[in-house]
Design a protein around this motif. Structure first.
Motif, mmCIF file in Angstrom:
data_model
loop_
_atom_site.group_PDB
_atom_site.id
_atom_site.type_symbol
_atom_site.label_atom_id
_atom_site.label_comp_id
_atom_site.label_asym_id
_atom_site.label_seq_id
_atom_site.Cartn_x
_atom_site.Cartn_y
_atom_site.Cartn_z
ATOM 1 N N THR A 244 0.810 -1.221 0.000
ATOM 2 C CA THR A 244 0.000 0.000 0.000
ATOM 3 C C THR A 244 0.842 1.269 0.000
ATOM 4 O O THR A 244 0.330 2.346 -0.330
ATOM 5 C CB THR A 244 -0.927 0.018 1.230
ATOM 6 O OG1 THR A 244 -0.137 -0.107 2.420
ATOM 7 C CG2 THR A 244 -1.913 -1.142 1.167
ATOM 8 N N ASP A 245 2.130 1.160 0.355
ATOM 9 C CA ASP A 245 2.966 2.357 0.359
ATOM 10 C C ASP A 245 3.632 2.601 -0.991
ATOM 11 O O ASP A 245 4.468 3.498 -1.113
ATOM 12 C CB ASP A 245 4.028 2.288 1.456
ATOM 13 C CG ASP A 245 4.988 1.113 1.273
ATOM 14 O OD1 ASP A 245 4.677 0.211 0.466
ATOM 15 O OD2 ASP A 245 6.043 1.101 1.938
ATOM 16 N N SER B 200 6.717 6.179 -4.501
ATOM 17 C CA SER B 200 6.225 6.268 -3.138
ATOM 18 C C SER B 200 4.781 6.765 -3.155
ATOM 19 O O SER B 200 4.454 7.741 -3.828
ATOM 20 C CB SER B 200 7.089 7.229 -2.323
ATOM 21 O OG SER B 200 6.453 7.579 -1.111
ATOM 22 N N ALA B 201 3.924 6.075 -2.409
ATOM 23 C CA ALA B 201 2.538 6.523 -2.313
ATOM 24 C C ALA B 201 2.413 7.773 -1.458
ATOM 25 O O ALA B 201 1.366 8.422 -1.463
ATOM 26 C CB ALA B 201 1.681 5.404 -1.726
ATOM 27 N N VAL B 202 3.479 8.120 -0.748
ATOM 28 C CA VAL B 202 3.439 9.286 0.139
ATOM 29 C C VAL B 202 3.743 10.563 -0.624
ATOM 30 O O VAL B 202 2.970 11.535 -0.585
ATOM 31 C CB VAL B 202 4.431 9.121 1.312
ATOM 32 C CG1 VAL B 202 4.432 10.370 2.195
ATOM 33 C CG2 VAL B 202 4.073 7.890 2.127
#
Length: 277
Positions: A133-134, A190-192
């Protein structure tokens, strides 16, 4: 020199030897000459026919002679011309060719590098891997991703004498090739913050799938991205129906070799590079 003339020589050599004498970069240097560097072309012709050829590009050289014109000293002539232009040249022998070692060692050259070709059978049960998920996994879009990819590629291959120096012109030449398929070129971000962490670029040609470039940003090493992206590619290859998968990896890159061995790859051959010690 016309590209078709070079291709005819390269095809004749590969048909006879069972291995290509010239790399993809050498071919692109003939068909898509870059404007940002000087490439030296050293052809030998007999009665208007190209029978031997050497290329010197940023200190790396390749040379070969048509099978019908060997044992006439043409290989030695080409190597001497290369070394006259660049005494410290790194000279490739693909296969390696049996005539390469005596030719090279006779001029004081020794093996300084090995590039392994590893192969694996097509996967029969490659499940689609679960993406953490990240991470965000997308396919390549040149307008959006090219500059990011070039920057990470340069960091990932900072010590690599060819891959780490890829320019936008080099990238564009490959994107224009008939085999290019963006659906087999993935970027892990990166999902961030959207930062590019790594990528997997594959190639399918004549029924053979190739792990073309797998690059992980040094700051993202140790997160298992190499294994994840390899699993993504194997799942995709299974969907493409390839008969074999291949890749090239530096012979001293133990961590990458372990990753590929865990995925079922085994060494088939090693190309070697000769240079003055």
């Amino acid at each position: 020199m016309a590209p078709e003339t070079f291709r005819a020589l390269a095809d004749a050599i590969e048909a006879h030897d069972g291995v290509a004498a010239f790399s993809e970069q050498s071919l692109l240097n003939v068909t898509h000459p870059a404007q940002d560097r000087v490439v030296l072309h050293l052809p030998i012709e007999r009665e208007g026919v190209l029978v031997g050829y050497a290329q010197l590009d940023r200190g790396s050289a390749e040379l070969a002679v048509h099978p019908d014109h060997r044992r006439q000293g043409l290989g030695a002539q080409l190597l001497d011309e290369v070394l006259a232009q660049a005494p410290d040249a790194q000279v490739w022998a693909h296969g390696p060719h049996p005539g390469a070692e005596p030719l090279a060692t006779g001029r004081g050259l020794a093996v300084t590098r090995e590039l392994w070709m590893m192969t694996a059978p097509p996967p029969t049960d490659a499940n689609e891997p679960e993406i953490p998920t990240d991470l965000l996994l997308t396919t390549f879009d040149a307008e959006r991703d090219a500059e990011d990819w070039l920057a990470v590629n340069a960091r990932a291959f900072a010590s690599h004498p060819e891959q780490g120096r890829m320019t936008r012109a080099d990238l564009d030449a490959r994107l224009a090739e008939p085999w290019f398929d963006a659906s087999g070129f993935w970027l892990a971000r990166s999902a961030v913050d959207g930062a590019l962490l790594g990528s997997m670029w594959t190639k399918v040609s004549d029924g053979v799938g190739e792990i073309y470039v797998l690059g992980i940003d040094p700051e993202a090493q140790g997160r298992g991205l190499g294994g994840l992206l390899t699993a993504v590619s194997l799942h995709w290859f299974a969907q493409q129906g390839v008969r074999e998968i291949e890749l090239y990896v530096e012979g001293d890159n133990a961590s990458a070799i372990r990753t590929y061995q865990r995925a079922g790859f085994r060494r088939r051959r090693a190309d070697v590079q000769y240079a003055r010690p």
